[in-house]
Design an enzyme around this catalytic site. Structure first.
Site, PDB file in Angstrom:
ATOM      1  N   ASP A  87     -13.321  25.180  -3.051  1.00  0.00           N
ATOM      2  CA  ASP A  87     -12.605  24.674  -4.224  1.00  0.00           C
ATOM      3  C   ASP A  87     -11.087  24.699  -4.011  1.00  0.00           C
ATOM      4  O   ASP A  87     -10.337  25.124  -4.888  1.00  0.00           O
ATOM      5  CB  ASP A  87     -12.976  25.460  -5.490  1.00  0.00           C
ATOM      6  CG  ASP A  87     -12.515  24.755  -6.766  1.00  0.00           C
ATOM      7  OD1 ASP A  87     -12.291  23.533  -6.704  1.00  0.00           O
ATOM      8  OD2 ASP A  87     -12.359  25.423  -7.802  1.00  0.00           O
ATOM      9  N   HIS A  92     -11.144  21.255  -7.900  1.00  0.00           N
ATOM     10  CA  HIS A  92     -11.625  20.734  -9.186  1.00  0.00           C
ATOM     11  C   HIS A  92     -10.489  20.205 -10.059  1.00  0.00           C
ATOM     12  O   HIS A  92     -10.738  19.483 -11.021  1.00  0.00           O
ATOM     13  CB  HIS A  92     -12.458  21.785  -9.933  1.00  0.00           C
ATOM     14  CG  HIS A  92     -11.679  22.881 -10.580  1.00  0.00           C
ATOM     15  ND1 HIS A  92     -11.562  24.147 -10.033  1.00  0.00           N
ATOM     16  CD2 HIS A  92     -10.984  22.927 -11.737  1.00  0.00           C
ATOM     17  CE1 HIS A  92     -10.841  24.907 -10.835  1.00  0.00           C
ATOM     18  NE2 HIS A  92     -10.480  24.193 -11.877  1.00  0.00           N
ATOM     19  N   SER A  98      -5.841  27.068 -13.224  1.00  0.00           N
ATOM     20  CA  SER A  98      -6.510  26.757 -11.965  1.00  0.00           C
ATOM     21  C   SER A  98      -5.527  26.217 -10.939  1.00  0.00           C
ATOM     22  O   SER A  98      -4.783  25.275 -11.212  1.00  0.00           O
ATOM     23  CB  SER A  98      -7.617  25.727 -12.192  1.00  0.00           C
ATOM     24  OG  SER A  98      -8.660  26.267 -12.961  1.00  0.00           O
TER      25      SER A  98
END
Length: 444
Positions: free
Chosen positions: A121, A91, A195
């Site tokens: 992901d 992402h 992230s």
């Protein structure tokens, strides 16, 4: 009133205080050592993506549309190989027009997308560099709930931020964010920008890739386990994609009520509720109502265990399954096939082809009136009207709408002077962006 002896017994002695302080220092030193060991392997990732509303920032200069507006985002990553492969979240790079990487030594390099795996992901990008410090990966299966962990990343763009906590849980799934979910849960502070960064043990080894949070500031964060992340990264580097093992069953957890009906323990295994035609499970004679109790001699207690054990093996391997059926236990062999799935669509950065030539910026002169309205000297200063994605100007952080107030030491230049200065393939600019100014160095 309590007896004096009781009060004295509850007051730490100097020796006890000294021992307690020494223990605190040891723990503090452990966190410091992790940060020093892992930080050289952590990067900040900057991306641009399409943003049709971005041209509004130029209205204060009276400029209309015409260029392709972009929005900027960021995340973190961890160096996977010394030659520049970096593991991050899908992402972070999904829909990216450009990807650039800040290294710990100060370098800011363009990156290309090697491949991505939306099901977990994860993604791998690569920069043109050698001799980078690759992180060491731990066996996430051996991590124990309650162990100290350290998260490192760039929350809100604040690079190399270190937070600590504990491993709160393992095997978290059913969150609904990704197709394959087998997360580590932690209370180490994780925020937007973390992230793709590493979650580490006190040995400085990566145990997970930080992926998401549940409610900002809630103390609930999730990371992809290092074993799953490492397998995905290795396959992406090898072939550009992830091939995942599959046997073709639907499975669910045994509730106490279901377990009582079929006369097994609720933790006896994963209950099979469907078998696909022409699948490995069908060929192995597995049926709905069977309970898979073990995979390759490793016990299975629920549907997550079954998924985890299958995914831990390679396509083409033959595994022994232990199955419970109608009160009897038997074994069968299954040869793992590749999980069916749609091809992963390319993101814009994969469709751009060769890097943009030149320095990658276009300029035009403001009118004296426009410059004055923007609080600048009433002179025809150069306005940046376009930035080519992936160019030197893009990597330097320049944006459409910036105003050049100095070029190679010349104050208040014209766009013609900027063009002339760029003839040697490099520029040193001082740029005005709203109320602040900054320097930017551009080189082909």
């Amino acid at each position: 009133m309590r007896p004096a002896a009781t009060v004295a017994a509850q007051t730490p002695s100097p020796a006890q205080l000294q021992a307690s302080q020494a223990e605190a220092r040891r723990l503090s030193d452990a966190f410091v050592n992790v940060a020093e060991r892992v930080s050289p392997s952590v990067v900040q990732i900057d991306v641009t993506s399409r943003d049709e509303n971005a041209d509004q920032v130029l209205r204060w200069l009276g400029r209309g549309g015409g260029d392709s507006p972009v929005a900027r985002g960021m995340g973190s990553g961890v160096v996977f190989t010394p030659d520049g492969a970096i593991l991050t979240n899908n992402h972070v790079v999904d829909e990216a027009l450009t990807i650039n990487v800040h290294l710990r030594d100060g370098r800011f390099l363009p990156a290309r997308l090697v491949g991505r795996d939306p099901e977990t992901d994860l993604a791998v990008v690569k920069v043109d560099a050698q001799g980078l410090v690759a992180a060491k990966f731990a066996d996430s299966d051996t991590m124990r709930v309650g162990e100290w962990v350290v998260a490192i990343g760039s929350p809100f763009g604040l690079g190399y931020t270190v937070t600590t906590g504990v491993l709160s849980a393992k095997g978290r799934g059913g969150i609904g964010m990704n197709l394959i979910e087998d997360y580590l849960q932690t209370d180490a502070s994780i925020n937007p920008g973390n992230s793709g960064g590493p979650l580490c043990d006190l040995e400085g080894r990566v145990v997970g890739i930080n992926t998401m949070i549940v409610g900002r500031g809630s103390g609930i964060g999730f990371a992809v386990p290092s074993n799953m992340a490492r397998r995905a990264a290795e396959q992406i580097l090898k072939s550009g994609r992830v091939e995942r093992a599959w046997i073709g069953v639907g499975a669910q957890d045994l509730t106490p009520e279901l377990a009582a009906m079929i006369k097994v323990d609720p933790r006896a295994g994963a209950l099979i509720n469907g078998v696909q035609d022409n699948s490995p499970a069908k060929r192995a004679q597995i049926k709905p109502g069977d309970v898979i109790a073990a995979v390759a001699a490793r016990p299975v207690h629920d549907s997550h265990d079954l998924t985890r054990e299958i995914l831990a093996h390679d396509v083409g391997q033959t595994l022994e399954l232990e199955v419970l059926r109608e009160g009897k236990r038997y074994g069968t062999k299954v040869t793992l096939a590749a999980r069916p799935g749609r091809p992963v669509p390319p993101v814009p950065v994969q469709q751009q082809g060769v890097p943009q030539p030149g320095l990658g910026l276009t300029v035009r002169d403001l009118t004296a009136q426009q410059a004055a309205q923007a609080g600048l000297p009433a002179k025809p200063l150069p306005l940046i009207t376009g930035i080519s994605p992936g160019s030197a100007a893009d990597r330097a952080g320049l944006k459409t709408g910036d105003v050049i107030i100095e070029v190679d030491g010349t104050s208040e230049p014209t766009s013609t002077q900027v063009q002339q200065a760029a003839a040697d393939g490099q520029l040193l600019l001082r740029v005005q962006r709203r109320e602040s100014a900054f320097y930017a160095a551009l080189r082909k």
